[in-house]
Design a protein around this motif. Structure first.
Motif, PDB file in Angstrom:
ATOM      1  N   SER A 239      -6.112   0.910 -14.317  1.00 41.59           N
ATOM      2  CA  SER A 239      -4.812   0.657 -15.066  1.00 41.59           C
ATOM      3  C   SER A 239      -5.123   0.690 -16.417  1.00 41.59           C
ATOM      4  CB  SER A 239      -3.876  -0.101 -14.503  1.00 41.59           C
ATOM      5  OG  SER A 239      -2.605  -0.408 -15.034  1.00 41.59           O
ATOM      6  N   LEU A 240      -5.005   1.637 -17.108  1.00 41.42           N
ATOM      7  CA  LEU A 240      -5.516   1.585 -18.870  1.00 41.42           C
ATOM      8  C   LEU A 240      -4.354   1.903 -19.834  1.00 41.42           C
ATOM      9  CD1 LEU A 240      -8.443   4.237 -18.286  1.00 41.42           C
ATOM     10  CD2 LEU A 240      -8.662   1.674 -17.876  1.00 41.42           C
ATOM     11  N   SER A 241      -3.064   2.113 -19.275  1.00 39.93           N
ATOM     12  CA  SER A 241      -2.203   2.137 -20.434  1.00 39.93           C
ATOM     13  C   SER A 241      -0.717   1.977 -19.417  1.00 39.93           C
ATOM     14  CB  SER A 241      -2.234   3.335 -21.044  1.00 39.93           C
ATOM     15  OG  SER A 241      -1.908   4.600 -20.207  1.00 39.93           O
ATOM     16  N   GLY A 242       0.226   2.114 -20.322  1.00 40.47           N
ATOM     17  CA  GLY A 242       1.681   1.957 -19.658  1.00 40.47           C
ATOM     18  C   GLY A 242       1.894   0.450 -19.344  1.00 40.47           C
ATOM     19  N   GLN A 243       3.012   0.243 -18.486  1.00 37.87           N
ATOM     20  CA  GLN A 243       3.492  -0.952 -17.929  1.00 37.87           C
ATOM     21  C   GLN A 243       2.342  -1.671 -17.054  1.00 37.87           C
ATOM     22  OE1 GLN A 243       7.132  -0.841 -16.188  1.00 37.87           O
ATOM     23  NE2 GLN A 243       6.501   0.332 -14.274  1.00 37.87           N
ATOM     24  N   GLY A 244       1.327  -0.978 -16.605  1.00 34.32           N
ATOM     25  CA  GLY A 244       0.600  -1.467 -15.473  1.00 34.32           C
ATOM     26  C   GLY A 244       0.958  -1.115 -14.124  1.00 34.32           C
ATOM     27  N   GLU A 245       1.466   0.102 -14.046  1.00 31.19           N
ATOM     28  CA  GLU A 245       2.045   0.623 -12.681  1.00 31.19           C
ATOM     29  C   GLU A 245       0.879   0.474 -11.800  1.00 31.19           C
ATOM     30  OE1 GLU A 245       4.352   4.312 -11.024  1.00 31.19           O
ATOM     31  OE2 GLU A 245       2.825   4.593 -12.547  1.00 31.19           O
ATOM     32  N   ASN A 246       0.793  -0.011 -10.449  1.00 26.11           N
ATOM     33  CA  ASN A 246      -0.295   0.144  -9.584  1.00 26.11           C
ATOM     34  C   ASN A 246       0.326   0.297  -8.123  1.00 26.11           C
ATOM     35  OD1 ASN A 246       1.000  -2.593  -8.718  1.00 26.11           O
ATOM     36  ND2 ASN A 246      -0.728  -3.597 -10.208  1.00 26.11           N
ATOM     37  N   LEU A 247      -0.457   0.254  -7.323  1.00 29.92           N
ATOM     38  CA  LEU A 247       0.061   0.416  -5.835  1.00 29.92           C
ATOM     39  C   LEU A 247       1.073  -0.733  -5.379  1.00 29.92           C
ATOM     40  CD1 LEU A 247       0.256   1.764  -3.121  1.00 29.92           C
ATOM     41  CD2 LEU A 247      -1.725   0.583  -2.427  1.00 29.92           C
ATOM     42  N   GLU A 248       0.752  -1.807  -5.869  1.00 24.53           N
ATOM     43  CA  GLU A 248       1.603  -2.855  -5.280  1.00 24.53           C
ATOM     44  C   GLU A 248       3.002  -2.935  -5.990  1.00 24.53           C
ATOM     45  OE1 GLU A 248      -2.041  -3.462  -4.228  1.00 24.53           O
ATOM     46  OE2 GLU A 248      -1.740  -3.160  -6.527  1.00 24.53           O
ATOM     47  N   ASN A 249       2.906  -2.763  -7.583  1.00 19.68           N
ATOM     48  CA  ASN A 249       4.434  -2.760  -7.928  1.00 19.68           C
ATOM     49  C   ASN A 249       5.136  -1.351  -7.581  1.00 19.68           C
ATOM     50  OD1 ASN A 249       3.541  -1.043  -9.874  1.00 19.68           O
ATOM     51  ND2 ASN A 249       2.995  -2.780 -10.883  1.00 19.68           N
ATOM     52  N   SER A 250       4.409  -0.261  -7.691  1.00 20.24           N
ATOM     53  CA  SER A 250       4.997   1.004  -6.933  1.00 20.24           C
ATOM     54  C   SER A 250       5.608   0.903  -5.445  1.00 20.24           C
ATOM     55  CB  SER A 250       4.245   2.167  -7.176  1.00 20.24           C
ATOM     56  OG  SER A 250       3.068   2.178  -6.226  1.00 20.24           O
ATOM     57  N   ALA A 251       4.877   0.054  -4.779  1.00 21.61           N
ATOM     58  CA  ALA A 251       5.325   0.012  -3.336  1.00 21.61           C
ATOM     59  C   ALA A 251       6.666  -0.441  -3.105  1.00 21.61           C
ATOM     60  CB  ALA A 251       4.072  -0.783  -2.624  1.00 21.61           C
ATOM     61  N   ARG A 252       7.239  -1.059  -4.083  1.00 24.17           N
ATOM     62  CA  ARG A 252       8.390  -1.579  -4.036  1.00 24.17           C
ATOM     63  C   ARG A 252       9.452  -0.725  -3.728  1.00 24.17           C
ATOM     64  NH1 ARG A 252       7.947  -4.943  -9.860  1.00 24.17           N
ATOM     65  NH2 ARG A 252       6.468  -6.550  -8.886  1.00 24.17           N
ATOM     66  N   ALA A 253       9.296   0.827  -4.260  1.00 23.56           N
ATOM     67  CA  ALA A 253       9.808   1.857  -3.839  1.00 23.56           C
ATOM     68  C   ALA A 253       9.396   2.610  -2.424  1.00 23.56           C
ATOM     69  CB  ALA A 253      10.063   2.905  -4.987  1.00 23.56           C
ATOM     70  N   GLY A 254       9.211   1.708  -1.509  1.00 22.10           N
ATOM     71  CA  GLY A 254       8.597   2.214  -0.121  1.00 22.10           C
ATOM     72  C   GLY A 254       8.674   3.469   0.288  1.00 22.10           C
ATOM     73  N   TRP A 255       9.995   3.971   0.125  1.00 17.99           N
ATOM     74  CA  TRP A 255      10.583   5.091   0.701  1.00 17.99           C
ATOM     75  C   TRP A 255       9.870   6.429   0.069  1.00 17.99           C
ATOM     76  CZ3 TRP A 255      13.417   1.400  -1.881  1.00 17.99           C
ATOM     77  CH2 TRP A 255      13.908   1.750  -3.350  1.00 17.99           C
ATOM     78  N   TRP A 256       9.154   6.201  -1.127  1.00 16.60           N
ATOM     79  CA  TRP A 256       8.568   7.317  -1.671  1.00 16.60           C
ATOM     80  C   TRP A 256       7.421   7.792  -0.650  1.00 16.60           C
ATOM     81  CZ3 TRP A 256       7.573   5.228  -7.463  1.00 16.60           C
ATOM     82  CH2 TRP A 256       8.784   5.258  -8.033  1.00 16.60           C
ATOM     83  N   THR A 257       6.628   7.046   0.007  1.00 21.84           N
ATOM     84  CA  THR A 257       5.628   7.424   0.865  1.00 21.84           C
ATOM     85  C   THR A 257       6.015   7.195   2.368  1.00 21.84           C
ATOM     86  OG1 THR A 257       4.302   5.081   0.576  1.00 21.84           O
ATOM     87  CG2 THR A 257       3.982   7.146  -0.947  1.00 21.84           C
TER      88      THR A 257
END
Length: 382
Positions: A239-257
């Motif tokens: 995670s090199l830029s942006g807000q620090g998006e990662n698997l852990e915080n993106s997984a909050r939208a668990g319906w994406w995957t």
């Protein structure tokens, strides 16, 4: 009945190639070693066998990657041979009806055609896109309402779920299915469009879906994921830029995957793939990755300096390096100028037009080669 497309026995390829067997059952997260750098895309899931030739890549490893991605991220894509697709058209409105398992569902799309008679190449888009930039360039734009294909929440409502309720499939895959069925409708009812010259695009979570659409349908000529981040072209391991998006915080939208990725939350270094693997699995078809330099949310720098050059090493090895590009226009997340910025690459692919633009240029950034050390030892076979 829908069957998961796992090969449980050694896969036979042409010539003298025998594909290694895909493990059955597929390993759980705990079985994979932790790896901080981007996984070697040439290494099979058995963890010991490596691709030796281009023919083997296409016949053995690339199909295995598709299975890996369905098992651990997207869910298993529906069997299109069990679907019946019909379409009706009224002016610039296209309705595509899909029947499967005794149920039917309809997707509505809007046609934006250039002046003239065509047939025109097409970009199928979800979310906002600068239509005129493309139609003025002689490229049709077809849009559809992704929320009616599958709602962006865990409600499992929309056309896709009407047919496939109960499946362990992510919404990104459902939206990708929507792209494909719209393309079916174009082939059936829109002679002004040359569906054999097609692109797919979207931005942010819709860019993640566009990447999935390019992955799961070989009819897609150019895949255009914009500011797609994690679960798209952004690397899980960095995670090199942006807000620090990662698997852990993106997984909050668990319906994406699908649920398959949940076992890797907090253990992303155990993933047997990363974003570069997804991109490489689309080769030799074209991909233009894009991230705005000022994107405050997704990891443009990680996409540009890690995912892109790692995937590019595979494209170059396959002899199709010119089919993968990177664009880093100015602006923030999903800035609309991105669509005009990638247009020369899209025109090169869809219209055969030459461009002086260097789509390998990372500007002031440099490829982070230490993140993909296996690229220094590519397979020697041809």
């Amino acid at each position: 009945m829908y069957e998961r497309i796992l090969d449980l026995l050694p896969r036979q390829a042409s010539g003298n190639i025998t594909c290694p067997a895909t493990p059955n059952p597929m390993p759980k997260a705990a079985a994979f070693p932790s790896q901080k750098t981007m996984p070697d895309p040439f290494l099979y899931l058995d963890g010991k066998t490596r691709v030796k030739s281009k023919e083997e890549w296409y016949q053995c490893r690339q199909p295995e990657i598709l299975k890996v991605l369905q098992e651990y991220q997207y869910g298993y894509y529906p069997d299109h041979s069990l679907e019946t697709v019909t379409a009706t058209r009224s002016g610039n409105k296209l309705d595509v009806t899909v029947a499967a398992g005794g149920k039917t569902a309809t997707i509505s799309a809007t046609l934006n055609l250039p002046s003239g008679s065509g047939p025109f190449p097409v970009v199928v888009a979800i979310g906002g896109i600068d239509n005129k930039v493309y139609t003025n360039a002689g490229i049709a734009v077809v849009t559809f309402d992704y929320s009616r294909v599958a709602a962006d929440r865990n409600s499992k409502t929309g056309a896709f779920w009407t047919l496939y309720d109960g499946r362990d499939i992510g919404v990104l895959t459902a939206w990708a299915w929507g792209f494909h069925r719209v393309l079916d409708g174009i082939q059936l009812k829109v002679p002004e469009i040359d569906a054999k010259k097609s692109g797919v695009t979207g931005c942010s979570r819709l860019g993640k879906a566009a990447l999935a659409a390019g992955l799961f349908d070989k009819r897609i000529t150019v895949t255009m994921p914009m500011c797609s981040g994690i679960q798209g072209a952004g690397p899980y391991r960095y995670s090199l830029s942006g807000q620090g998006e990662n698997l852990e915080n993106s997984a909050r939208a668990g319906w994406w995957t699908s649920s398959g990725i949940s076992q890797f939350v907090g253990k992303s270094t155990k993933l047997p793939f990363d974003a570069h693997t997804i991109v490489a699995a689309i080769a030799p078809r074209a991909v233009i990755l894009e991230g705005n330099s000022g994107d405050q949310f997704t990891d443009t720098k990680g996409t540009a300096t890690i995912t892109f050059p790692a995937a590019k090493s595979v494209y170059n090895w396959l002899g199709v390096g010119d089919q993968l590009g990177m664009a880093i226009p100015s602006g923030g997340h999903c800035a609309m100028n991105a669509y005009s910025d990638v247009l020369p690459f899209v025109q090169k692919v869809l219209q055969g037009k030459q461009t002086s633009r260097n789509f390998d240029d990372l500007g002031s950034w440099k490829a982070m080669t230490e993140a993909y050390p296996w690229a220094a030892d590519l397979p020697k076979g041809q």
